[in-house]
Write a protein that holds these residues in place. Structure first.
Motif, PDB file in Angstrom:
ATOM      1  N   SER A  39       0.820  -1.204   0.000  1.00 27.27           N
ATOM      2  CA  SER A  39       0.000   0.000   0.000  1.00 27.27           C
ATOM      3  C   SER A  39       0.862   1.266   0.000  1.00 27.27           C
ATOM      4  N   ALA A  40       2.013   1.233   0.669  1.00 27.85           N
ATOM      5  CA  ALA A  40       2.928   2.386   0.642  1.00 27.85           C
ATOM      6  C   ALA A  40       3.486   2.607  -0.770  1.00 27.85           C
ATOM      7  N   LEU A  41       3.792   1.516  -1.458  1.00 27.96           N
ATOM      8  CA  LEU A  41       4.309   1.631  -2.830  1.00 27.96           C
ATOM      9  C   LEU A  41       3.235   2.190  -3.756  1.00 27.96           C
ATOM     10  N   ARG A  42       2.001   1.694  -3.623  1.00 26.98           N
ATOM     11  CA  ARG A  42       0.898   2.193  -4.476  1.00 26.98           C
ATOM     12  C   ARG A  42       0.678   3.690  -4.272  1.00 26.98           C
ATOM     13  N   GLN A  43       0.714   4.090  -3.006  1.00 25.75           N
ATOM     14  CA  GLN A  43       0.494   5.518  -2.709  1.00 25.75           C
ATOM     15  C   GLN A  43       1.619   6.382  -3.288  1.00 25.75           C
ATOM     16  N   ALA A  44       2.855   5.927  -3.125  1.00 26.03           N
ATOM     17  CA  ALA A  44       4.004   6.699  -3.643  1.00 26.03           C
ATOM     18  C   ALA A  44       3.938   6.799  -5.164  1.00 26.03           C
ATOM     19  N   TRP A  45       3.551   5.708  -5.813  1.00 26.05           N
ATOM     20  CA  TRP A  45       3.421   5.698  -7.279  1.00 26.05           C
ATOM     21  C   TRP A  45       2.329   6.681  -7.729  1.00 26.05           C
ATOM     22  N   ALA A  46       1.172   6.619  -7.073  1.00 21.21           N
ATOM     23  CA  ALA A  46       0.050   7.468  -7.509  1.00 21.21           C
ATOM     24  C   ALA A  46       0.379   8.950  -7.317  1.00 21.21           C
ATOM     25  N   GLU A  47       1.058   9.280  -6.237  1.00 20.85           N
ATOM     26  CA  GLU A  47       1.335  10.689  -5.949  1.00 20.85           C
ATOM     27  C   GLU A  47       2.477  11.245  -6.792  1.00 20.85           C
ATOM     28  N   ASN A  48       3.417  10.372  -7.171  1.00 23.81           N
ATOM     29  CA  ASN A  48       4.617  10.849  -7.872  1.00 23.81           C
ATOM     30  C   ASN A  48       4.648  10.461  -9.356  1.00 23.81           C
ATOM     31  N   SER A  49       3.632   9.731  -9.810  1.00 25.49           N
ATOM     32  CA  SER A  49       3.457   9.322 -11.215  1.00 25.49           C
ATOM     33  C   SER A  49       4.421   8.233 -11.677  1.00 25.49           C
ATOM     34  N   ILE A  50       5.662   8.261 -11.213  1.00 21.11           N
ATOM     35  CA  ILE A  50       6.548   7.140 -11.534  1.00 21.11           C
ATOM     36  C   ILE A  50       7.261   6.700 -10.266  1.00 21.11           C
ATOM     37  N   THR A 202      -9.443  13.204 -14.285  1.00 18.95           N
ATOM     38  CA  THR A 202      -9.285  13.179 -12.828  1.00 18.95           C
ATOM     39  C   THR A 202      -8.713  11.834 -12.410  1.00 18.95           C
ATOM     40  N   ASN A 203      -7.585  11.878 -11.721  1.00 15.96           N
ATOM     41  CA  ASN A 203      -6.902  10.643 -11.352  1.00 15.96           C
ATOM     42  C   ASN A 203      -7.678   9.897 -10.258  1.00 15.96           C
ATOM     43  N   PRO A 204      -8.006   8.626 -10.487  1.00 16.81           N
ATOM     44  CA  PRO A 204      -8.829   7.910  -9.502  1.00 16.81           C
ATOM     45  C   PRO A 204      -8.134   7.697  -8.165  1.00 16.81           C
ATOM     46  N   ILE A 258       7.611   1.672 -12.568  1.00 21.00           N
ATOM     47  CA  ILE A 258       6.183   1.672 -12.899  1.00 21.00           C
ATOM     48  C   ILE A 258       5.771   3.118 -13.082  1.00 21.00           C
ATOM     49  N   TRP A 259       5.017   3.397 -14.151  1.00 20.27           N
ATOM     50  CA  TRP A 259       4.499   4.750 -14.317  1.00 20.27           C
ATOM     51  C   TRP A 259       2.981   4.721 -14.477  1.00 20.27           C
ATOM     52  N   ASP A 260       2.398   5.880 -14.192  1.00 20.44           N
ATOM     53  CA  ASP A 260       0.951   6.075 -14.246  1.00 20.44           C
ATOM     54  C   ASP A 260       0.624   6.692 -15.605  1.00 20.44           C
ATOM     55  N   ASN A 261      -0.103   5.946 -16.439  1.00 21.98           N
ATOM     56  CA  ASN A 261      -0.392   6.460 -17.788  1.00 21.98           C
ATOM     57  C   ASN A 261      -1.393   7.609 -17.786  1.00 21.98           C
ATOM     58  N   LEU A 262      -2.045   7.872 -16.661  1.00 20.84           N
ATOM     59  CA  LEU A 262      -3.009   8.977 -16.609  1.00 20.84           C
ATOM     60  C   LEU A 262      -2.379  10.284 -16.151  1.00 20.84           C
ATOM     61  N   SER A 263      -1.196  10.234 -15.554  1.00 17.89           N
ATOM     62  CA  SER A 263      -0.628  11.481 -15.024  1.00 17.89           C
ATOM     63  C   SER A 263       0.781  11.770 -15.517  1.00 17.89           C
ATOM     64  N   CYS A 264       1.288  10.979 -16.469  1.00 12.76           N
ATOM     65  CA  CYS A 264       2.578  11.351 -17.078  1.00 12.76           C
ATOM     66  C   CYS A 264       2.662  10.850 -18.505  1.00 12.76           C
TER      67      CYS A 264
END
Ligand SMILES: [Fe+2]
Length: 290
Positions: A39-50, A202-204, A258-264
């Motif tokens: 859960s810490a990794l998911r949160q860090a990824w979502a907030e920082n995009s990569i 809007t990022n979920p 891992i990157w977030d395709n919705l925010s970068c």
């Protein structure tokens, strides 16, 4: 600055640049991770995009296990079976991004050589891949870097007049590009993968807004002529691609991002053709955008 996450854990997060990205340190992805770490990794990824982890030694199965922390692994939409002589199982969702050729000179993977412009994966389908992973196997001595640009910052930095022109509009995303040139609108769209997506997404995970436009795959803006749309797309891309909005990753074998395709957006730089570059790519299923 490094921040200690948990007293009884070595896990720490270190920012990669002022614009985008974070590195997780003190973690071994080949071992099972507990729920709190996931859960810490998911949160860090979502907030920082990569999210980068260095120095990993992962089998394909371990890479899938890590990927599943973030969601369901996506099947490949158009597996280029003809290019996959190396792999007996055409249903394997792992994609080899490589310029390696077999003994007959046929590519053993896909997306082989050269520079590629900023884009976001599968934006041209209704449910784009939520996230993508690259795990570095073999890396050239120079070049072949991956650049990441923040679409959160892109949204935040839009001049008011440009934001008003785009508010509530849709953007046509289309699969008809080369690596360094957008496709052509001078053809029937029915023959191409394409989808009208919201310009502002809007990022979920974070509730933050991002501007979902790239120079390579965005083709039209709803309500504008093709020329006006191209001008708007380029105006947004100029903001998103600004040097101070980018983190450029210089790969080493064992790096996994891992990157977030919705925010970068991501792009890659060129490298000497005679040098091999191989990364293993996995993607995560996404939902329709809001
Ligand atoms: Fe990509």
């Amino acid at each position: 600055m490094a921040t200690q996450l948990q007293q009884d854990s070595d896990l720490e997060f270190v920012s990669l640049s002022s614009a985008i990205g974070v590195e997780a340190r003190g973690i071994n992805l080949s071992a099972p991770l507990d729920d709190a770490t996931g859960s810490a990794l998911r949160q860090a990824w979502a907030e920082n995009s990569i999210l980068l982890v260095r120095n990993q030694d992962l089998t394909e199965e371990e890479q899938f296990t890590y990927a599943r922390i973030y969601g369901d692994v996506a099947a490949r939409i158009k597996p280029p079976v003809e290019k996959r002589a190396f792999r007996a199982d055409p249903d394997n969702p792992m994609q080899m991004v490589t310029n390696e050729l077999d003994d007959e000179g046929k590519p053993v993977g896909s997306l082989g050589d050269g520079e590629m412009w900023f884009h976001t994966d599968k934006c041209y389908v209704e449910k784009p891949h939520r996230a993508s992973f690259l795990y570095a196997v073999e890396i050239p001595s120079e070049g072949g870097h991956t650049k990441f640009a923040s679409l959160y910052n892109g949204y935040d930095q839009l001049p008011e007049a440009l934001r008003e022109k785009l508010e509530g509009r849709k953007v046509l995303q289309m699969y008809d590009y080369t690596k360094t040139e957008p496709g052509s609108l001078d053809q029937p769209l029915e023959n191409l993968l394409h989808h009208w997506q919201p310009v502002f997404v809007t990022n979920p995970n974070t509730g933050r807004k991002a501007v979902y436009i790239s120079r390579l795959m965005s083709m039209r803006i709803e309500g504008y002529s093709d020329d006006e749309g191209r001008d708007l797309i380029n105006a947004v891309a100029d903001i998103v691609e600004a040097e101070d909005n980018i983190y450029e990753h210089v790969w080493k074998p064992g790096d996994i991002i891992i990157w977030d395709n919705l925010s970068c957006l991501h792009a890659r730089t060129d490298w000497p053709r005679e040098q091999r570059r191989t990364l293993r790519r996995v993607t995560i299923e996404g939902e329709a955008l809001i």
